[in-house]
Design a protein around this motif. Structure first.
Motif, PDB file in Angstrom:
ATOM      1  N   UNK A   1      29.215   1.002  19.786  1.00  0.00           N
ATOM      2  CA  UNK A   1      29.946   1.664  20.872  1.00  0.00           C
ATOM      3  C   UNK A   1      29.243   1.463  22.211  1.00  0.00           C
ATOM      4  N   UNK A   2      27.911   1.527  22.210  1.00  0.00           N
ATOM      5  CA  UNK A   2      27.158   1.330  23.447  1.00  0.00           C
ATOM      6  C   UNK A   2      27.302  -0.106  23.943  1.00  0.00           C
ATOM      7  N   UNK A   3      27.180  -1.074  23.043  1.00  0.00           N
ATOM      8  CA  UNK A   3      27.315  -2.481  23.445  1.00  0.00           C
ATOM      9  C   UNK A   3      28.738  -2.798  23.875  1.00  0.00           C
ATOM     10  N   UNK A   4      29.706  -2.227  23.173  1.00  0.00           N
ATOM     11  CA  UNK A   4      31.098  -2.454  23.537  1.00  0.00           C
ATOM     12  C   UNK A   4      31.394  -1.870  24.921  1.00  0.00           C
ATOM     13  N   UNK A   5      30.881  -0.675  25.189  1.00  0.00           N
ATOM     14  CA  UNK A   5      31.065  -0.050  26.497  1.00  0.00           C
ATOM     15  C   UNK A   5      30.430  -0.853  27.612  1.00  0.00           C
ATOM     16  N   UNK A   6      29.229  -1.377  27.361  1.00  0.00           N
ATOM     17  CA  UNK A   6      28.555  -2.208  28.354  1.00  0.00           C
ATOM     18  C   UNK A   6      29.344  -3.490  28.622  1.00  0.00           C
ATOM     19  N   UNK A   7      29.836  -4.120  27.560  1.00  0.00           N
ATOM     20  CA  UNK A   7      30.623  -5.347  27.716  1.00  0.00           C
ATOM     21  C   UNK A   7      31.940  -5.063  28.453  1.00  0.00           C
ATOM     22  N   UNK A   8      32.570  -3.929  28.158  1.00  0.00           N
ATOM     23  CA  UNK A   8      33.819  -3.570  28.835  1.00  0.00           C
ATOM     24  C   UNK A   8      33.584  -3.335  30.327  1.00  0.00           C
ATOM     25  N   UNK A   9      32.481  -2.668  30.674  1.00  0.00           N
ATOM     26  CA  UNK A   9      32.156  -2.451  32.092  1.00  0.00           C
ATOM     27  C   UNK A   9      31.899  -3.773  32.797  1.00  0.00           C
ATOM     28  N   UNK A  10      31.143  -4.655  32.151  1.00  0.00           N
ATOM     29  CA  UNK A  10      30.861  -5.961  32.752  1.00  0.00           C
ATOM     30  C   UNK A  10      32.155  -6.746  32.948  1.00  0.00           C
TER      31      UNK A  10
ATOM     32  N   UNK B   1      36.879   1.083  11.193  1.00  0.00           N
ATOM     33  CA  UNK B   1      38.091   0.398  10.720  1.00  0.00           C
ATOM     34  C   UNK B   1      37.851  -1.097  10.569  1.00  0.00           C
ATOM     35  N   UNK B   2      36.917  -1.624  11.362  1.00  0.00           N
ATOM     36  CA  UNK B   2      36.577  -3.036  11.307  1.00  0.00           C
ATOM     37  C   UNK B   2      35.090  -3.163  11.005  1.00  0.00           C
ATOM     38  N   UNK B   3      34.686  -4.284  10.427  1.00  0.00           N
ATOM     39  CA  UNK B   3      33.293  -4.478  10.021  1.00  0.00           C
ATOM     40  C   UNK B   3      32.337  -4.420  11.210  1.00  0.00           C
ATOM     41  N   UNK B   4      32.752  -4.929  12.349  1.00  0.00           N
ATOM     42  CA  UNK B   4      31.880  -4.950  13.518  1.00  0.00           C
ATOM     43  C   UNK B   4      31.538  -3.539  13.994  1.00  0.00           C
ATOM     44  N   UNK B   5      32.408  -2.587  13.745  1.00  0.00           N
ATOM     45  CA  UNK B   5      32.170  -1.214  14.168  1.00  0.00           C
ATOM     46  C   UNK B   5      31.039  -0.545  13.398  1.00  0.00           C
ATOM     47  N   UNK B   6      30.654  -1.095  12.270  1.00  0.00           N
ATOM     48  CA  UNK B   6      29.576  -0.501  11.483  1.00  0.00           C
ATOM     49  C   UNK B   6      28.197  -0.958  11.963  1.00  0.00           C
ATOM     50  N   UNK B   7      28.134  -1.881  12.915  1.00  0.00           N
ATOM     51  CA  UNK B   7      26.863  -2.321  13.484  1.00  0.00           C
ATOM     52  C   UNK B   7      26.275  -1.189  14.319  1.00  0.00           C
ATOM     53  N   UNK B   8      24.958  -0.937  14.158  1.00  0.00           N
ATOM     54  CA  UNK B   8      24.311   0.149  14.891  1.00  0.00           C
ATOM     55  C   UNK B   8      24.421  -0.073  16.396  1.00  0.00           C
TER      56      UNK B   8
END
Length: 88
Positions: free
Chosen positions: A52-61, A42-49
């Motif tokens: 989801x993994x980086x977002x999950x790591x950042x959310x945990x941190x 839905x957003x341009x950043x979501x198309x980066x390979x």
């Protein structure tokens, strides 16, 4: 008194390295699976390979940092409950 025996494979400290490697392989395979799946970002950043993994790591941190901050803010003196709960 006898020392309790480790009865399960996961309880043995010698298998820790095997478990870590196994978990890392599974995580890498999940990220690589993104190459085979057609995403609908839905957003341009979501198309980066691997987003989801980086977002999950950042959310945990972020959750860890917030929890540490809350612990400092909500901390009570050592004898708080023993002394009747007053801060005097």
């Amino acid at each position: 008194m006898q020392k309790p025996q480790n009865t399960h494979w996961f309880d043995d400290a010698r298998h820790e390295r095997v478990l870590w490697r196994g978990f890392l392989v599974v995580l890498a395979l999940l990220v690589l699976a993104e190459l085979l799946i057609h995403l609908h970002p839905r957003f341009a950043i979501e198309s980066v390979f691997g987003f989801a993994a980086w977002f999950g790591l950042a959310a945990c941190a972020a959750m860890i940092v917030v929890a540490k901050g809350l612990a400092l803010w909500l901390k009570r003196p050592d004898g708080y409950y023993r002394d009747g709960g007053t801060d005097d």
